[in-house]
Enzyme design. Structure first.
Site, PDB file in Angstrom:
ATOM      1  N   CYS A   1      -3.611  -1.716  -2.324  1.00  0.00           N
ATOM      2  CA  CYS A   1      -3.710  -0.220  -2.652  1.00  0.00           C
ATOM      3  C   CYS A   1      -4.700  -0.192  -3.972  1.00  0.00           C
ATOM      4  O   CYS A   1      -4.427  -0.781  -5.124  1.00  0.00           O
ATOM      5  CB  CYS A   1      -2.456   0.605  -2.986  1.00  0.00           C
ATOM      6  SG  CYS A   1      -2.694   2.194  -3.225  1.00  0.00           S
TER       7      CYS A   1
ATOM      8  N   CYS B   1     -10.683   2.645  -1.216  1.00  0.00           N
ATOM      9  CA  CYS B   1      -9.475   3.210  -0.906  1.00  0.00           C
ATOM     10  C   CYS B   1      -9.187   2.471   0.386  1.00  0.00           C
ATOM     11  O   CYS B   1      -9.889   2.445   1.278  1.00  0.00           O
ATOM     12  CB  CYS B   1      -9.365   4.683  -0.821  1.00  0.00           C
ATOM     13  SG  CYS B   1      -7.975   5.284  -0.114  1.00  0.00           S
TER      14      CYS B   1
ATOM     15  N   HIS C   1      -7.398   3.243   2.820  1.00  0.00           N
ATOM     16  CA  HIS C   1      -7.766   3.900   4.050  1.00  0.00           C
ATOM     17  C   HIS C   1      -8.949   4.147   4.647  1.00  0.00           C
ATOM     18  O   HIS C   1      -9.266   4.555   5.641  1.00  0.00           O
ATOM     19  CB  HIS C   1      -7.141   5.498   3.810  1.00  0.00           C
ATOM     20  CG  HIS C   1      -5.653   5.476   3.702  1.00  0.00           C
ATOM     21  ND1 HIS C   1      -4.986   4.798   2.595  1.00  0.00           N
ATOM     22  CD2 HIS C   1      -4.686   5.888   4.550  1.00  0.00           C
ATOM     23  CE1 HIS C   1      -3.714   5.117   2.695  1.00  0.00           C
ATOM     24  NE2 HIS C   1      -3.371   5.785   3.799  1.00  0.00           N
TER      25      HIS C   1
ATOM     26  N   GLU D   1      -4.068   9.372   7.560  1.00  0.00           N
ATOM     27  CA  GLU D   1      -2.498   9.354   7.955  1.00  0.00           C
ATOM     28  C   GLU D   1      -1.931  10.222   9.098  1.00  0.00           C
ATOM     29  O   GLU D   1      -1.223   9.753   9.997  1.00  0.00           O
ATOM     30  CB  GLU D   1      -1.667   9.511   6.719  1.00  0.00           C
ATOM     31  CG  GLU D   1      -1.802   8.457   5.671  1.00  0.00           C
ATOM     32  CD  GLU D   1      -0.938   7.337   5.837  1.00  0.00           C
ATOM     33  OE1 GLU D   1       0.257   7.363   6.398  1.00  0.00           O
ATOM     34  OE2 GLU D   1      -1.186   6.290   5.311  1.00  0.00           O
TER      35      GLU D   1
ATOM     36  N   ASP E   1       0.794  -1.139  -0.083  1.00  0.00           N
ATOM     37  CA  ASP E   1       0.124  -0.134  -0.061  1.00  0.00           C
ATOM     38  C   ASP E   1       0.876   1.211  -0.157  1.00  0.00           C
ATOM     39  O   ASP E   1       2.060   1.223   0.495  1.00  0.00           O
ATOM     40  CB  ASP E   1      -1.010   0.200   1.315  1.00  0.00           C
ATOM     41  CG  ASP E   1      -1.962   1.023   1.138  1.00  0.00           C
ATOM     42  OD1 ASP E   1      -2.654   1.016   0.187  1.00  0.00           O
ATOM     43  OD2 ASP E   1      -1.840   1.968   2.025  1.00  0.00           O
ATOM     44  N   SER E   2       0.424   2.400  -0.318  1.00  0.00           N
ATOM     45  CA  SER E   2       1.003   3.484  -0.269  1.00  0.00           C
ATOM     46  C   SER E   2       1.381   4.037   1.211  1.00  0.00           C
ATOM     47  O   SER E   2       2.386   4.719   1.220  1.00  0.00           O
ATOM     48  CB  SER E   2       0.467   4.947  -0.973  1.00  0.00           C
ATOM     49  OG  SER E   2      -0.922   4.862  -0.607  1.00  0.00           O
TER      50      SER E   2
HETATM   51  N1  DGL Z   1      -4.578   3.661   0.127  1.00  0.00           N
HETATM   52  C1  DGL Z   1      -4.416   4.037  -1.365  1.00  0.00           C
HETATM   53  C2  DGL Z   1      -5.650   3.383  -2.044  1.00  0.00           C
HETATM   54  O1  DGL Z   1      -6.194   2.105  -1.661  1.00  0.00           O
HETATM   55  C3  DGL Z   1      -4.303   5.282  -1.847  1.00  0.00           C
HETATM   56  C4  DGL Z   1      -3.778   6.357  -0.823  1.00  0.00           C
HETATM   57  C5  DGL Z   1      -2.923   7.366  -1.633  1.00  0.00           C
HETATM   58  O2  DGL Z   1      -3.375   8.017  -2.038  1.00  0.00           O
HETATM   59  O3  DGL Z   1      -1.522   7.184  -1.530  1.00  0.00           O
HETATM   60  O4  DGL Z   1      -6.135   3.886  -2.821  1.00  0.00           O
END
Ligand code: DGL
Length: 272
Positions: free
Chosen positions: A76, A190, A192, A158, A13-14
């Site tokens: 991600c 996403c 997050h 975050e 993931d990012s």
């Molecule tokens: N967590 C990432 C996703 O599932 C994206 C977050 C980011 O923008 O880095 O899309």
């Protein structure tokens, strides 16, 4: 293919969002070793071009394969939407023909495709890719899909601001157009966003189902592994988890431990 011992699964993931997926893997498939990579130095990915997201994701994949992963899950959504297809079609066959990379968009789309009015929220890159719409329509061409990008949510999460007034105000603004369309299902597109699951459900009301994507992805991985005996893990549960981050780990560890409900001991800061 590797032998049947200590199969290592990479989760990418990012940032810390992928923990919402890892949590379900640990619960459902504890017999595997997991290597988690969060590219915290370069997050957020969601505002970048496809070329940049592809390059970052390819570097992440190289790193996880170099650590011995046989299978990588791009938890991600942004990487799944913008890089997965090319990695599977062009990169793997020449560079790593016996390894596999899976994404999250197909299992989530398949799960909701038969519902009538489906909403999707995600990063700008995920929404502009049209990946969810495409995958849902493959299963159900009649599905009505409504989407909205929610670029401020990832930085707020975050920063540890999930559940705070500031985040809820912004969340409400992003959900309003979907609520007005009277969607009956919402995809949290996403990794997050499950940190906001309760608030999203409250804001959308009881006529809209908000699924926890991590659970669906966990079930889908379980199903994939059953169909691919080459990834069968030995019965010996080593329970190894390694965390790799590209920037200082304090925030990740604090929020991650709270979310996973367990200690994050084996972490390392690396560069890609
Ligand atoms: N967590 C990432 C996703 O599932 C994206 C977050 C980011 O923008 O880095 O899309």
């Amino acid at each position: 293919m590797p032998d049947n011992k200590n199969i290592k699964i990479g989760v990418f993931d990012s940032g810390l969002g992928g923990l919402t997926v890892l949590k379900h893997f640990l619960k459902k498939l504890p017999q595997y070793d997991y290597l988690y990579l969060g590219d915290t130095a370069r997050l957020p990915y969601g505002g970048h071009s496809q070329a940049v997201i592809y390059r970052y994701t390819q570097e992440a994949v190289d790193f996880l394969f170099s650590k011995g992963c046989q299978l990588i899950i791009l938890a991600c959504n942004t990487a799944s939407a913008q890089a997965l297809h090319r990695l599977q079609q062009e990169y793997l066959p020449t560079k790593y023909p016996d390894r596999r990379i899976l994404g999250v968009i197909i299992p989530l789309s398949e799960k909701v495709a038969n519902r009538k009015k489906i909403g999707v929220i995600g990063t700008r890159a995920t929404i502009s890719s049209g990946a969810y719409e495409q995958e849902i329509k493959k299963v159900n061409p009649k599905a009505q899909i409504f989407h909205n990008s929610a670029p401020l949510l990832v930085p707020l999460i975050e920063e540890g601001l999930a559940g705070k007034d500031v985040t809820n105000k912004i969340l409400k603004k992003y959900l309003r157009p979907l609520k007005q369309e009277k969607i009956n299902t919402l995809i949290l597109g996403c990794t997050h966003y499950p940190f906001l699951l309760k608030d999203v459900q409250r804001l959308m009301g009881k006529n809209c189902d908000v699924f926890d994507p991590g659970k669906i992805i966990g079930d889908s991985l379980d199903d994939y592994l059953k169909r691919h005996p080459e990834f069968k893990s030995s019965n010996k549960k080593t329970g190894k988890r390694n965390f790799y981050l590209t920037d200082q780990p304090e925030n990740f560890i604090r929020l991650g431990e709270h979310f996973l409900g367990e200690k994050i001991n084996n972490w390392e800061t690396i560069s890609l």
